[in-house]
Design an enzyme around this catalytic site. Structure first.
Site, mmCIF file in Angstrom:
data_model
loop_
_atom_site.group_PDB
_atom_site.id
_atom_site.type_symbol
_atom_site.label_atom_id
_atom_site.label_comp_id
_atom_site.label_asym_id
_atom_site.label_seq_id
_atom_site.Cartn_x
_atom_site.Cartn_y
_atom_site.Cartn_z
ATOM 1 N N LYS A 103 -6.969 3.472 -2.553
ATOM 2 C CA LYS A 103 -7.262 3.384 -1.121
ATOM 3 C C LYS A 103 -7.456 4.784 -0.566
ATOM 4 O O LYS A 103 -6.714 5.708 -0.906
ATOM 5 C CB LYS A 103 -6.109 2.669 -0.419
ATOM 6 C CG LYS A 103 -6.213 2.611 1.106
ATOM 7 C CD LYS A 103 -5.006 1.867 1.675
ATOM 8 C CE LYS A 103 -4.940 1.955 3.199
ATOM 9 N NZ LYS A 103 -3.746 1.271 3.743
ATOM 10 N N LYS A 113 -10.248 0.363 -1.627
ATOM 11 C CA LYS A 113 -10.046 0.051 -0.222
ATOM 12 C C LYS A 113 -10.392 1.260 0.636
ATOM 13 O O LYS A 113 -9.855 2.350 0.442
ATOM 14 C CB LYS A 113 -8.597 -0.368 0.045
ATOM 15 C CG LYS A 113 -8.322 -0.685 1.524
ATOM 16 C CD LYS A 113 -6.907 -1.191 1.725
ATOM 17 C CE LYS A 113 -6.560 -1.353 3.207
ATOM 18 N NZ LYS A 113 -5.186 -1.849 3.419
ATOM 19 N N ASP A 142 0.859 -1.180 0.000
ATOM 20 C CA ASP A 142 0.000 0.000 0.000
ATOM 21 C C ASP A 142 0.898 1.234 0.000
ATOM 22 O O ASP A 142 1.522 1.549 1.015
ATOM 23 C CB ASP A 142 -0.898 0.024 1.240
ATOM 24 C CG ASP A 142 -1.927 -1.101 1.269
ATOM 25 O OD1 ASP A 142 -1.726 -2.118 0.568
ATOM 26 O OD2 ASP A 142 -2.914 -0.981 2.017
#
Length: 225
Positions: free
Chosen positions: A152, A182, A91
């Site tokens: 995300k 996300k 991430d």
């Protein structure tokens, strides 16, 4: 929409990114993730490799975290090392100052650098609470162009806040299923988690996963969940 406890658990990156987290706490995180049926654990790069029995649980980590103000080469090197140490997913935090300066092409370049450094799943953290709607759309487009697998919402560390239903809806509408979405940051109960999924989230970043899952309504069919 309604989602079962088990189905929601399989969407969770069970997360421990506190700066004072210990190896013992990571061991507890892994054990809890297995018990809950979470999709993955997400830990800091310094906690890799994870030596505990993961079972079916995947390993995620972060790079350029939490500010995003690292050079593309630094982010790429961090992602490459983490992948070698067993991370299945990375991430990365974008440099949102580049986005706000009207240089989305430079955001694409840093995403491409990280993409080239890891063969695993790449999620791009855009810090949605700090962006305008137009910037959220621009960030999602940059993530897609750069080769990311997910966009995300948040690190959970930015003072502007974490995930919102509005941001998730906008991100989902922008990527239109081509990338996953996300939601992360500030999701602390079942109702909020369910709202994020209804808005289009396909993965959730949670640190209090058990508390969220324990809020699931009992099933009338099986007498529980």
């Amino acid at each position: 929409m309604d989602i079962t406890r088990e189905a929601l658990a399989r969407m969770i990156d069970h997360t421990l990114l506190k700066t004072d987290a210990t190896a013992a706490q990571v061991s507890e995180l892994v054990a809890e993730a297995r018990d809950l049926g979470a999709y993955s654990v997400c830990v800091s790069p310094s906690m890799l490799p994870i030596t505990e029995d993961l079972g079916a649980v995947k390993v995620a980590t972060v790079c350029g975290f939490p500010s995003g103000n690292h050079t593309p080469a630094t982010k790429a090197a961090e992602a490459a090392e983490s992948t070698k140490l067993g991370a299945d997913e990375v991430d990365m935090v974008i440099n949102i100052s580049l986005l706000k300066a009207g240089r989305p092409e430079l955001v694409v370049e840093e995403i491409q650098a990280v993409r080239a450094a890891t063969g695993g799943v790449l999620k791009v953290i855009i810090e949605s609470a700090a962006l305008t709607d137009d910037e959220i759309v621009e960030a999602c487009r940059a993530a897609e162009t750069g080769g990311a697998d997910y966009v995300k919402t948040s690190t959970g560390f930015h003072p502007a806040g974490g995930a919102t239903v509005h941001a998730v809806e906008l991100m989902s509408a922008t990527v239109e299923g081509r990338l996953g979405v996300k939601a992360s940051g500030g999701i602390r109960d079942w109702e909020t988690a369910q709202a994020m999924v209804a808005a289009g989230a396909t993965r959730l970043g949670l640190s209090g996963s058990r508390a969220v899952l324990d809020g699931a309504p009992a099933s009338e069919d099986d007498g529980g969940y």
